[in-house]
Design a protein around this motif. Structure first.
Motif, PDB file in Angstrom:
ATOM      1  N   ARG A  79       0.826  -1.212   0.000  1.00  0.00           N
ATOM      2  CA  ARG A  79       0.000   0.000   0.000  1.00  0.00           C
ATOM      3  C   ARG A  79       0.857   1.258   0.000  1.00  0.00           C
ATOM      4  O   ARG A  79       0.532   2.241  -0.666  1.00  0.00           O
ATOM      5  N   CYS A  80       1.962   1.216   0.741  1.00  0.00           N
ATOM      6  CA  CYS A  80       2.872   2.367   0.748  1.00  0.00           C
ATOM      7  C   CYS A  80       3.576   2.529  -0.597  1.00  0.00           C
ATOM      8  O   CYS A  80       4.153   3.589  -0.870  1.00  0.00           O
ATOM      9  N   ASP A  82       1.873   2.419  -3.319  1.00  0.00           N
ATOM     10  CA  ASP A  82       0.765   2.845  -4.193  1.00  0.00           C
ATOM     11  C   ASP A  82       0.225   1.697  -5.043  1.00  0.00           C
ATOM     12  O   ASP A  82      -0.198   1.889  -6.187  1.00  0.00           O
ATOM     13  N   ARG A  84      -2.705  -1.144  -5.271  1.00  0.00           N
ATOM     14  CA  ARG A  84      -4.050  -1.401  -4.751  1.00  0.00           C
ATOM     15  C   ARG A  84      -4.141  -2.864  -4.322  1.00  0.00           C
ATOM     16  O   ARG A  84      -4.152  -3.777  -5.159  1.00  0.00           O
ATOM     17  N   SER A 103      -6.866  -1.841   0.026  1.00  0.00           N
ATOM     18  CA  SER A 103      -6.024  -0.696   0.384  1.00  0.00           C
ATOM     19  C   SER A 103      -6.310  -0.233   1.809  1.00  0.00           C
ATOM     20  O   SER A 103      -6.413   0.949   2.100  1.00  0.00           O
ATOM     21  N   ARG A 303       7.417   0.368  -8.486  1.00  0.00           N
ATOM     22  CA  ARG A 303       6.852   1.202  -7.421  1.00  0.00           C
ATOM     23  C   ARG A 303       7.327   0.760  -6.044  1.00  0.00           C
ATOM     24  O   ARG A 303       7.307   1.560  -5.088  1.00  0.00           O
ATOM     25  N   THR A 308       9.783   2.659   0.229  1.00  0.00           N
ATOM     26  CA  THR A 308       8.402   2.246   0.505  1.00  0.00           C
ATOM     27  C   THR A 308       8.366   0.999   1.375  1.00  0.00           C
ATOM     28  O   THR A 308       7.428   0.820   2.165  1.00  0.00           O
TER      29      THR A 308
END
Length: 473
Positions: A79-80, A82, A84, A103, A303, A308
């Motif tokens: 989730r951190c 980004d 879903r 999320s 990502r 993250t």
């Protein structure tokens, strides 16, 4: 229940009642030969909603203990980043919807009501032979979770098995990774009475060519996992060999849920000085698995970064895992419910509160758990023991039986180490009140109450504490 009845217009309350009005193996002892333990059955049920488990990739997690925490940490990392996510865990603490999150958010009352209405219609049109054995509580939970994930267009699902692995409802997913956190003696009437037998059931989630992460420690169980991974051509990364963790010596009770500083070494890099808001070395190992899983997933998703990962580890929230309520006295809630998890609790408790003079244990257990072994591990750590039985699940061991076991243990082995006072309480509320009264009567500033032995007991006490913290009208 007659699943063929036409679906009437539901309220939220009637939708939840429909879910609970079915066979629930969290409330009754399942049989190994139950017709519900068949993967082709859940696959056919999922086909009624379009088989979303085939389209949505997953990380599948099994283990005697640690699977829920590992799932929560990994979900937080993703989730951190980004991404879903869909998170499916069990059991819930306060309300059914906690089992499925997208999320980090549970379905709304409106969403849940709509999904149950749709599911009832689809079951009404299902072949009669599929419904002959009725649809169980966990099957419905699994169906609703996949419906929710599909509607919310999640990118990846993080799934915790319900029982075992090989024949679990979750074992029809399409995993990118599988994780086996640990192996211990639990649910032996279903999974087998030896570590290798239980390891075989947990290793049933391993899929051909899909990477496997494992922190199974016992050699005989570790071999079962390694052999299965090799048989299916899977890359295997093992805790203690390919993954290592170092815990700081800082006290873990610095925040509301306990925290620690950890360093994780994976095959690719070192993650130093991570803050983990879950206390205990066992949670550091769970974080090691989650971080390594995120690192493997990052190979296909840019990502997910070192930053993250660190943010996700620091931000995880997972109740009833050495959860500390800062009050007078301090109260610790832990879902430990078998000898292995209770041993981990004792280690964490000693590190956090070993010097507290007044230590009160509130204990309850389910009938299919080894309550005597847990009492033997726990009782030397406490000056006072209060046994009780939880009210929300019929599997509770009778409090008088717990009192007899605790007294026998104190008068034998435990008496050589310490001699705690033992009391009995009619309910978790009465036990909490008695524990608080004991601490207050001694007028010491360092008293602590620990609630353990069952997730159902810890959840009921948490409900009381949360309710008492809410502002009064």
């Amino acid at each position: 229940m007659d699943e063929a009845l036409p679906a009437m217009r539901l309220t939220y309350e009637s939708a939840i009642r429909w879910i609970y009005d079915r066979i629930d193996y969290e409330r009754i002892r399942p049989r190994r030969t139950s017709p519900h333990f068949r993967l082709e059955r859940i696959e056919r049920l999922l086909s009624l909603i379009g088989s979303p488990q085939q389209r949505i990739p997953a990380v599948h997690i099994a283990g005697t203990k640690g699977k829920g925490s590992t799932a929560a940490i990994l979900d937080s990392i993703l989730r951190c980043s980004d991404i879903r996510t869909g998170l499916f865990t069990s059991p819930h603490i306060h309300q059914f919807e906690e089992r499925m999150k997208v999320s980090g958010q549970m379905p709304s009352r409106e969403d849940m009501t709509a999904m149950v209405s749709e599911l009832r219609l689809k079951l009404a049109d299902a072949p009669a032979e599929l419904l002959d054995d009725n649809v169980t509580f966990f099957e419905v939970a699994t169906l609703l979770a996949w419906m929710f994930f599909d509607r919310q267009q999640v990118e990846i699902a993080v799934l915790e098995t319900g029982l075992g692995g090989r024949l679990d409802c979750t074992n029809v997913c399409n995993p990118r990774l599988t994780i086996i956190t640990s192996i211990g003696l639990d649910h032996t009437h279903i999974l087998g009475d030896t570590l290798p037998k239980i390891a075989f059931e947990k290793a049933g989630i391993i899929k051909p060519g899909v990477p496997v992460l494992s922190w199974v420690q016992q050699l005989e169980a570790r071999k079962v996992v390694a052999d299965r991974a090799a048989e299916l051509g899977c890359r295997l990364l093992q805790g203690g060999e390919d993954i290592s963790v170092i815990c700081s010596e800082a006290p873990p009770a610095e925040t509301g849920r306990g925290s620690q500083q950890i360093t994780i070494q994976t095959p690719q890099r070192e993650y130093s000085s991570l803050t983990l808001n879950l206390a205990g070395r066992h949670q550091a190992r769970n974080a090691g698995l989650a971080v390594t899983a995120a690192e493997l997933l990052s190979e296909g998703d840019s990502r997910i970064t070192e930053a993250t990962i660190a943010k996700g580890v620091a931000g995880v929230e997972w109740p009833l895992r050495f959860e500390i309520f800062q009050s007078e006295p301090t109260i610790v809630l832990d879902a430990a419910h078998n000898p292995d998890s209770v041993t981990a609790l004792v280690e964490t408790f000693r590190a956090a509160f070993g010097d507290r003079a007044t230590r009160v244990l509130i204990f309850g257990s389910s009938q299919d758990k080894d309550a005597q072994a847990m009492l033997k591990i726990l009782m030397p750590e406490f000056s006072h023991v209060i046994v009780t039985e939880f009210l929300t699940n019929p599997r509770a061991v009778a409090r008088q039986q717990l009192l007899d076991w605790a007294t026998t243990h104190r008068d034998s082995d435990c008496g050589k180490i310490s001699s705690p006072s033992i009391a009995i309480a009619d309910s978790p509320a009465a036990a909490l009140q008695a524990g608080q009264a004991t601490c207050n009567s001694l007028e010491t500033a360092d008293s602590i109450i620990c609630v353990a032995g069952s997730v159902f007991l810890a959840a009921e006490v948490r409900e009381l504490l949360v309710r008492n913290k809410e502002p009064q009208p």
